[in-house]
Design an enzyme around this catalytic site. Structure first.
Site, PDB file in Angstrom:
ATOM      1  N   ASP A  70       2.462   5.647  -6.482  1.00 11.04           N
ATOM      2  CA  ASP A  70       3.685   5.654  -5.680  1.00 11.04           C
ATOM      3  C   ASP A  70       4.954   5.765  -6.512  1.00 11.04           C
ATOM      4  O   ASP A  70       6.009   6.121  -5.988  1.00 11.04           O
ATOM      5  CB  ASP A  70       3.755   4.379  -4.827  1.00 11.04           C
ATOM      6  CG  ASP A  70       2.680   4.388  -3.775  1.00 11.04           C
ATOM      7  OD1 ASP A  70       2.662   5.326  -2.984  1.00 11.04           O
ATOM      8  OD2 ASP A  70       1.832   3.474  -3.767  1.00 11.04           O
ATOM      9  N   HIS A 127       0.878  -1.185   0.000  1.00 10.55           N
ATOM     10  CA  HIS A 127       0.000   0.000   0.000  1.00 10.55           C
ATOM     11  C   HIS A 127       0.911   1.229   0.000  1.00 10.55           C
ATOM     12  O   HIS A 127       1.758   1.362  -0.875  1.00 10.55           O
ATOM     13  CB  HIS A 127      -0.918  -0.112   1.231  1.00 10.55           C
ATOM     14  CG  HIS A 127      -2.056   0.852   1.309  1.00 10.55           C
ATOM     15  ND1 HIS A 127      -2.420   1.702   0.295  1.00 10.55           N
ATOM     16  CD2 HIS A 127      -2.933   1.113   2.323  1.00 10.55           C
ATOM     17  CE1 HIS A 127      -3.471   2.424   0.673  1.00 10.55           C
ATOM     18  NE2 HIS A 127      -3.798   2.094   1.903  1.00 10.55           N
ATOM     19  N   HIS A 183      -1.941  -2.273 -10.084  1.00 10.25           N
ATOM     20  CA  HIS A 183      -3.009  -1.730  -9.241  1.00 10.25           C
ATOM     21  C   HIS A 183      -4.194  -2.673  -9.267  1.00 10.25           C
ATOM     22  O   HIS A 183      -4.480  -3.265 -10.304  1.00 10.25           O
ATOM     23  CB  HIS A 183      -3.435  -0.337  -9.727  1.00 10.25           C
ATOM     24  CG  HIS A 183      -4.118   0.433  -8.663  1.00 10.25           C
ATOM     25  ND1 HIS A 183      -5.449   0.281  -8.384  1.00 10.25           N
ATOM     26  CD2 HIS A 183      -3.628   1.313  -7.764  1.00 10.25           C
ATOM     27  CE1 HIS A 183      -5.756   1.059  -7.361  1.00 10.25           C
ATOM     28  NE2 HIS A 183      -4.671   1.689  -6.963  1.00 10.25           N
TER      29      HIS A 183
HETATM   30  C1  LIG Z   1      -0.824  -3.046  -6.107  1.00  9.90           C
HETATM   31  C2  LIG Z   1      -0.820  -4.556  -5.981  1.00  9.90           C
HETATM   32  C3  LIG Z   1      -0.684  -4.923  -4.511  1.00  9.90           C
HETATM   33  C4  LIG Z   1      -2.148  -5.069  -6.530  1.00  9.90           C
HETATM   34  O1  LIG Z   1      -2.171  -6.405  -6.212  1.00  9.90           O
HETATM   35  P1  LIG Z   1      -3.232  -7.455  -6.762  1.00  9.90           P
HETATM   36  O2  LIG Z   1      -4.406  -6.788  -7.366  1.00  9.90           O
HETATM   37  O3  LIG Z   1      -3.463  -8.411  -5.659  1.00  9.90           O
HETATM   38  O4  LIG Z   1      -2.476  -8.153  -7.959  1.00  9.90           O
HETATM   39  P2  LIG Z   1      -1.510  -9.390  -7.825  1.00  9.90           P
HETATM   40  O5  LIG Z   1      -0.466  -9.151  -6.802  1.00  9.90           O
HETATM   41  O6  LIG Z   1      -2.353 -10.606  -7.661  1.00  9.90           O
HETATM   42  O7  LIG Z   1      -0.837  -9.371  -9.240  1.00  9.90           O
HETATM   43  C5  LIG Z   1      -1.402  -9.934 -10.425  1.00  9.90           C
HETATM   44  C6  LIG Z   1      -0.259 -10.411 -11.316  1.00  9.90           C
HETATM   45  O8  LIG Z   1       0.537  -9.296 -11.712  1.00  9.90           O
HETATM   46  C7  LIG Z   1       1.848  -9.407 -11.176  1.00  9.90           C
HETATM   47  N1  LIG Z   1       2.215  -8.107 -10.613  1.00  9.90           N
HETATM   48  C8  LIG Z   1       1.404  -7.218 -10.041  1.00  9.90           C
HETATM   49  N2  LIG Z   1       2.087  -6.149  -9.621  1.00  9.90           N
HETATM   50  C9  LIG Z   1       3.374  -6.399  -9.945  1.00  9.90           C
HETATM   51  C10 LIG Z   1       4.536  -5.668  -9.764  1.00  9.90           C
HETATM   52  N3  LIG Z   1       4.527  -4.474  -9.163  1.00  9.90           N
HETATM   53  N4  LIG Z   1       5.691  -6.186 -10.202  1.00  9.90           N
HETATM   54  C11 LIG Z   1       5.718  -7.397 -10.827  1.00  9.90           C
HETATM   55  N5  LIG Z   1       4.623  -8.141 -11.017  1.00  9.90           N
HETATM   56  C12 LIG Z   1       3.468  -7.652 -10.572  1.00  9.90           C
HETATM   57  C13 LIG Z   1       1.772 -10.431 -10.062  1.00  9.90           C
HETATM   58  O9  LIG Z   1       2.993 -11.071  -9.823  1.00  9.90           O
HETATM   59  C14 LIG Z   1       0.711 -11.348 -10.584  1.00  9.90           C
HETATM   60  O10 LIG Z   1       1.283 -12.158 -11.553  1.00  9.90           O
HETATM   61  P3  LIG Z   1       0.873 -13.717 -11.682  1.00  9.90           P
HETATM   62  O11 LIG Z   1      -0.591 -13.696 -11.985  1.00  9.90           O
HETATM   63  O12 LIG Z   1       1.739 -14.211 -12.771  1.00  9.90           O
HETATM   64  O13 LIG Z   1       1.182 -14.322 -10.346  1.00  9.90           O
HETATM   65  C15 LIG Z   1       0.350  -5.157  -6.787  1.00  9.90           C
HETATM   66  O14 LIG Z   1       0.285  -4.707  -8.116  1.00  9.90           O
HETATM   67  C16 LIG Z   1       1.703  -4.846  -6.178  1.00  9.90           C
HETATM   68  O15 LIG Z   1       2.154  -5.559  -5.286  1.00  9.90           O
HETATM   69  N6  LIG Z   1       2.356  -3.737  -6.626  1.00  9.90           N
HETATM   70  C17 LIG Z   1       3.612  -3.336  -6.033  1.00  9.90           C
HETATM   71  C18 LIG Z   1       3.359  -2.569  -4.752  1.00  9.90           C
HETATM   72  C19 LIG Z   1       2.753  -1.208  -5.000  1.00  9.90           C
HETATM   73  O16 LIG Z   1       3.205  -0.466  -5.858  1.00  9.90           O
HETATM   74  N7  LIG Z   1       1.741  -0.858  -4.201  1.00  9.90           N
HETATM   75  C20 LIG Z   1       1.101   0.427  -4.264  1.00  9.90           C
HETATM   76  C21 LIG Z   1      -0.258   0.309  -4.872  1.00  9.90           C
HETATM   77  S1  LIG Z   1      -0.985   1.901  -5.161  1.00  9.90           S
END
Ligand SMILES: CC(C)(COP(=O)(O)OP(=O)(O)OC[C@H]1O[C@@H](n2cnc3c(N)ncnc32)[C@H](O)[C@@H]1OP(=O)(O)O)[C@@H](O)C(=O)NCCC(=O)NCCS
Length: 380
Positions: free
Chosen positions: A316, A225, A265
């Site tokens: 971010d 987050h 996201h």
């Molecule tokens: C924002 C976030 C938590 C959303 O999570 P989510 O909706 O649960 O999506 P998931 O984590 O299930 O990701 C879906 C797929 O995309 C990939 N993915 C998502 N964000 C990624 C990232 N930042 N880097 C690399 N791969 C990513 C995941 O590995 C997953 O791949 P898979 O299906 O092959 O396993 C996620 O994109 C993330 O962890 N981002 C990095 C942290 C971040 O920037 N957070 C601030 C959000 S405003």
């Protein structure tokens, strides 16, 4: 309806609509974000953080007199009980600012004259107070841990300018003030993000505003987050100090199955509209301060991640280089997110309590089938 759960809940509550709300509108396919129906792009261009607070808390734009009154009230609340300053002084200096903020906000309730009241009007007062106090706590703790004197607030300044004054000891340039003001507008609210949901869940038990905001701060800290902005800059610093190629560095991270902070996201399937502004700010501020390298590295990473993983930069990603160029330390990035998001958290707490019902979902039970039986120790 059966009281035994059989439905399968989506992991991470993806796509679940958990409440009604009239605060924040998002279209994740079109990349639209609006507060009370007003597009974030219009607000970033024309509004101020104070006006945005009014919009979030009251549901409409203020008249000139109403805006002036809110500015005066925010300025009037720029005061911390000496016990809070003492708490900041006695905190071990290794404690990260986000943890200090969480604990200090909880402690603020001890000195809040309206602590016991939880009605709409009181919560509006608390919203104004907390907005002023959170900015002061973040700035004061940073000064204290660096052995510098705490700077007195200047009640004639805007919220953004006063924060930068209290942080740096000198009034900001108009460019820096406006840049932070826009960043505060962009981070102010985002519907049922994890920390806002935590705040609403806490408020819905008829606990109090300080408890709800404390829950939210603990939630915002996580790297999935608000903590992502700090993680982004640590990567930029590592690339810079090791002289690595940004794209190669990120390729290696991905090969190790690591997530790249600042990308992806849950709701947006296109560009996060906040990233559009922050990218521009990172570029303009970076070049005007002779620090364009952070933007250039960020841009190279963004282009690669977009092409390779089809992931867009989120709020971010460019806030990291923007805050760094404003002279803000990396471990203050997430607290600065809280300096803004307090406006949204409090708006949601007020909305929750205006039409409250306890938030208590169910779990899809996947444990051992019922009934299992207790066995004496010697039979296990
Ligand atoms: C924002 C976030 C938590 C959303 O999570 P989510 O909706 O649960 O999506 P998931 O984590 O299930 O990701 C879906 C797929 O995309 C990939 N993915 C998502 N964000 C990624 C990232 N930042 N880097 C690399 N791969 C990513 C995941 O590995 C997953 O791949 P898979 O299906 O092959 O396993 C996620 O994109 C993330 O962890 N981002 C990095 C942290 C971040 O920037 N957070 C601030 C959000 S405003």
């Amino acid at each position: 309806m059966s009281t035994v759960t059989t439905a399968h809940g989506p992991k991470g509550l993806e796509g679940v609509v958990a409440t009604t709300s009239s605060i924040c509108y998002i279209d994740g396919d079109l990349g639209v974000l609006a507060y009370r129906g007003i597009d974030i792009h219009e607000l970033a261009e024309h509004s101020t953080f104070e006006e945005t607070c009014y919009l979030l808390w009251s549901g409409r734009l203020p008249s000139r007199a109403e805006l002036n009154e809110l500015r005066d009230r925010l300025a009037g609340e720029r005061k911390l009980d000496p016990a809070i300053i003492n708490l900041l002084r006695t905190t071990p200096t290794h404690v990260v600012p986000m943890d200090v903020l969480r604990t200090a906000v909880s402690a603020l309730s001890f000195y809040d004259a309206e602590e016991k009241k939880n009605d709409h009007d009181t919560n509006l007062h608390k919203s104004i107070r907390l907005t002023s106090q959170i900015a002061m706590i973040v700035a004061a703790y940073d000064r204290i841990r660096k052995g510098k004197p705490v700077v007195e607030p200047d009640r004639s300044l805007s919220h953004a300018a006063n924060f930068l004054l209290m942080l740096n000891g000198t009034p900001p340039t108009p460019t820096a003030e406006r840049a932070l003001d826009i960043a505060l507008i962009l981070h102010a609210d985002h519907e049922l993000n994890a920390s806002t949901f935590a705040a609403r869940v806490t408020a819905a038990t008829l606990s109090d505003m300080h408890s709800a905001v404390t829950s939210a701060i603990g939630c915002l800290k996580g790297p999935l987050h608000g903590g992502a902005n700090e993680a982004v800059f640590k990567i930029l610093q590592a690339i810079d100090s090791s002289g690595s190629d940004p794209v190669e560095y990120i390729k290696k991270m991905l090969a190790e199955k690591k997530k790249v902070p600042g990308f992806g996201h849950r709701v947006y399937h296109t560009e996060d509209p906040r990233a559009t502004h922050l990218r521009k700010m990172s570029e303009d501020l970076g070049y005007s301060n002779g620090q364009g390298k952070w933007f250039e590295m960020s841009r190279a990473i963004e282009e690669f991640v977009k092409a390779d993983k089809k992931l867009n930069a989120n709020v971010d990603f460019y806030s990291a280089s923007t805050y760094h160029t404003l002279g803000i330390d990396v471990d203050l990035f997430t607290p600065v997110f809280a300096v803004s998001r307090i406006s949204g958290w409090t708006a949601h707490v007020i909305e929750q309590l205006d039409d409250n019902r306890l938030i208590r979902p169910r779990a899809d039970y996947i444990g051992p089938p019922y009934p299992q039986h207790w066995l004496p120790l010697e039979q296990r």
